[in-house]
Scaffold this motif. Sequence first.
Motif, short mmCIF file in Angstrom:
data_model
loop_
_atom_site.label_atom_id
_atom_site.label_comp_id
_atom_site.label_asym_id
_atom_site.label_seq_id
_atom_site.Cartn_x
_atom_site.Cartn_y
_atom_site.Cartn_z
N ALA A 152 -13.28 -18.03 -21.59
CA ALA A 152 -12.87 -17.49 -20.29
C ALA A 152 -12.78 -15.97 -20.29
O ALA A 152 -13.06 -15.33 -19.28
N LEU A 179 -11.80 -15.79 -9.58
CA LEU A 179 -10.92 -16.49 -10.52
C LEU A 179 -10.15 -17.60 -9.82
O LEU A 179 -10.08 -18.72 -10.32
N TYR A 237 -9.31 -15.39 -18.56
CA TYR A 237 -10.03 -14.71 -17.48
C TYR A 237 -9.19 -13.57 -16.90
O TYR A 237 -9.68 -12.46 -16.69
#
Length: 146
Positions: free
Chosen positions: A30, A66, A88
């Motif tokens: 991620a 996201l 992320y």
Amino acid sequence: THCIIAIFFFLLFFQYIQNPFVFLIVSLIATVIPDIDNKFSKIGKHFRIFNFFVKHRGIIHSFTFLFALSFFIFLFFRQIFFPFILGYSLHLFFDGITIQGIRPFYPLNFKIKGKIKTGGFIERVVFIAFLLGDLFLLFNRISSIF
């Protein structure tokens, strides 16, 4: 740098993680996904098709993307939801403090940026600091086992 930072947070939360191997792998994947839009990044070299549709630090480098992707993951892959969000969002946060910055709520033109030059001296200092933090946490975890 992004991977070293993700490892730091993995080690920081280690005692609360149910499946450490899955958590580590997902958070590392991620944390590199946002750079899929950069043809010079390690991941971007393998997915050049994205360069025709998105520009670097555009929609993929946004909380908008996201949130959309995380919603899908929450619905279908809940066990990887937290490590995905962590990896992320760490990437977005640290890209947000670079000179290039990010547009966190793409397509809005609002941009956040900082003073750190990507690949510059300060980034190397941040890298070394997190690497030392990783080593400290790792040795701390190992010593608590014995």
